[in-house]
Motif scaffolding. Structure first.
Motif, PDB file in Angstrom:
ATOM      1  N   GLU A  20     -25.880  -6.502 -54.343  1.00  0.00           N
ATOM      2  CA  GLU A  20     -26.731  -5.423 -54.121  1.00  0.00           C
ATOM      3  C   GLU A  20     -27.016  -4.947 -52.731  1.00  0.00           C
ATOM      4  OE1 GLU A  20     -29.447  -2.895 -54.820  1.00  0.00           O
ATOM      5  OE2 GLU A  20     -28.773  -3.875 -56.635  1.00  0.00           O
ATOM      6  N   ARG A  21     -26.706  -3.890 -52.348  1.00  0.00           N
ATOM      7  CA  ARG A  21     -27.060  -3.279 -50.899  1.00  0.00           C
ATOM      8  C   ARG A  21     -28.473  -3.545 -50.262  1.00  0.00           C
ATOM      9  NH1 ARG A  21     -24.826   2.155 -48.973  1.00  0.00           N
ATOM     10  NH2 ARG A  21     -26.603   2.680 -50.161  1.00  0.00           N
ATOM     11  N   PHE A  29     -22.722  -2.677 -56.145  1.00  0.00           N
ATOM     12  CA  PHE A  29     -21.417  -2.562 -56.084  1.00  0.00           C
ATOM     13  C   PHE A  29     -20.737  -3.740 -56.879  1.00  0.00           C
ATOM     14  CE2 PHE A  29     -22.959  -1.015 -52.158  1.00  0.00           C
ATOM     15  CZ  PHE A  29     -22.419   0.434 -52.180  1.00  0.00           C
ATOM     16  N   ILE A  30     -19.662  -3.713 -57.865  1.00  0.00           N
ATOM     17  CA  ILE A  30     -19.205  -4.554 -58.497  1.00  0.00           C
ATOM     18  C   ILE A  30     -17.811  -4.594 -58.336  1.00  0.00           C
ATOM     19  CG2 ILE A  30     -20.980  -4.488 -60.258  1.00  0.00           C
ATOM     20  CD1 ILE A  30     -18.767  -3.191 -62.138  1.00  0.00           C
ATOM     21  N   VAL A  31     -16.994  -5.836 -58.537  1.00  0.00           N
ATOM     22  CA  VAL A  31     -15.446  -6.132 -58.599  1.00  0.00           C
ATOM     23  C   VAL A  31     -15.580  -6.718 -59.778  1.00  0.00           C
ATOM     24  CG1 VAL A  31     -15.582  -7.900 -56.820  1.00  0.00           C
ATOM     25  CG2 VAL A  31     -13.742  -6.368 -57.395  1.00  0.00           C
ATOM     26  N   GLU A  32     -14.375  -6.577 -60.517  1.00  0.00           N
ATOM     27  CA  GLU A  32     -13.756  -7.320 -61.750  1.00  0.00           C
ATOM     28  C   GLU A  32     -12.510  -7.161 -61.743  1.00  0.00           C
ATOM     29  OE1 GLU A  32     -15.945  -5.922 -65.136  1.00  0.00           O
ATOM     30  OE2 GLU A  32     -17.856  -6.797 -64.684  1.00  0.00           O
ATOM     31  N   GLU A  53     -28.256  -9.063 -51.645  1.00  0.00           N
ATOM     32  CA  GLU A  53     -27.879 -10.263 -52.225  1.00  0.00           C
ATOM     33  C   GLU A  53     -26.509  -9.971 -52.920  1.00  0.00           C
ATOM     34  OE1 GLU A  53     -32.442 -11.191 -53.933  1.00  0.00           O
ATOM     35  OE2 GLU A  53     -30.839 -10.163 -55.425  1.00  0.00           O
ATOM     36  N   PHE A  54     -25.470 -11.150 -53.222  1.00  0.00           N
ATOM     37  CA  PHE A  54     -24.393 -10.979 -53.785  1.00  0.00           C
ATOM     38  C   PHE A  54     -24.226 -12.252 -54.672  1.00  0.00           C
ATOM     39  CE2 PHE A  54     -23.594 -13.815 -50.090  1.00  0.00           C
ATOM     40  CZ  PHE A  54     -22.690 -14.762 -50.717  1.00  0.00           C
ATOM     41  N   SER A  55     -23.376 -12.132 -55.553  1.00  0.00           N
ATOM     42  CA  SER A  55     -22.923 -13.168 -56.385  1.00  0.00           C
ATOM     43  C   SER A  55     -21.444 -13.091 -56.798  1.00  0.00           C
ATOM     44  CB  SER A  55     -23.709 -13.166 -57.497  1.00  0.00           C
ATOM     45  OG  SER A  55     -23.534 -11.978 -58.691  1.00  0.00           O
ATOM     46  N   GLY A 109     -18.641   8.056 -63.284  1.00  0.00           N
ATOM     47  CA  GLY A 109     -18.159   7.761 -62.058  1.00  0.00           C
ATOM     48  C   GLY A 109     -18.604   6.721 -61.126  1.00  0.00           C
ATOM     49  N   ALA A 110     -19.584   6.018 -61.797  1.00  0.00           N
ATOM     50  CA  ALA A 110     -20.203   5.001 -60.923  1.00  0.00           C
ATOM     51  C   ALA A 110     -19.286   3.766 -60.963  1.00  0.00           C
ATOM     52  CB  ALA A 110     -21.499   4.523 -61.330  1.00  0.00           C
ATOM     53  N   VAL A 111     -18.217   3.679 -62.154  1.00  0.00           N
ATOM     54  CA  VAL A 111     -17.373   2.509 -62.008  1.00  0.00           C
ATOM     55  C   VAL A 111     -16.049   3.184 -62.330  1.00  0.00           C
ATOM     56  CG1 VAL A 111     -16.768   0.435 -63.450  1.00  0.00           C
ATOM     57  CG2 VAL A 111     -18.972   0.929 -63.189  1.00  0.00           C
TER      58      VAL A 111
END
Length: 185
Positions: free
Chosen positions: A115-116, A81-84, A120-122, A42-44
């Protein structure tokens, strides 16, 4: 949300409709299908949106957007958190400033993470394409913590200067409109 989706094998809605009414705008999402399938406990969540008709209108009639939407990808619901995801806008039409413009399609693809705790974000992938008109791609990274930092890189290819000038022509200075632009940039 991640905990709730972990209990389901799949959440799916067919031929759905959502309406958001704000003081200055109304957003209508109609005829859309959405499916959410949990992965990794459920994490993704795998996301598929199909057949959506989106309409955004200002109450004063000065702004309107109408487009079709389909999308697929993955969303991470816990830190990092990720988004693809990939988004395809079909026949978008925009009314703004008394002028209506339309395109055959707009395609957007992106991949990134946030990364909350560290702030950091990328963005490892950002691609925006308007077939026959332009292609934009880039990357970015940064920190939104105590010290704000942003680094980005982008490339823009204008596939047809003539088509771009025709689309934004009235918004260009007169001398630029009359230059008879041709080629790629």
């Amino acid at each position: 949300a991640a905990d709730t989706l972990a209990w389901a094998r799949r959440v799916s809605l067919k031929s759905s409709r959502l309406t958001f009414a704000f003081l200055s705008r109304r957003i209508d999402i109609a005829n859309f299908d959405i499916a959410l399938t949990p992965e990794d406990r459920g994490a993704v969540v795998a996301l598929v949106i199909g057949n959506a008709d989106i309409g955004v209108e200002s109450r004063d009639g000065e702004f309107a957007l109408a487009t079709g939407l389909s999308s697929s990808g993955r969303l991470g619901l816990v830190s990092p958190f990720i988004v693809e995801a990939e988004f395809a806008l079909a026949s978008p039409r925009l009314l703004s400033g008394g002028r209506e413009d339309s395109l055959a399609a707009v395609d957007l693809a992106l991949a990134g993470r946030f990364e909350r705790n560290a702030g950091e974000f990328s963005v490892s992938r950002f691609e925006l394409a308007v077939p026959g008109l332009l292609a934009l791609d880039g990357t970015a990274s940064g920190n939104l913590g105590r010290h704000i930092f942003l680094e980005s890189e982008a490339r823009l290819l204008i596939e047809s200067l003539e088509a771009a000038a025709a689309l934004i022509g009235p918004r260009l200075p007169a001398a630029f409109r009359e230059a008879g632009l041709r080629g790629r940039a």
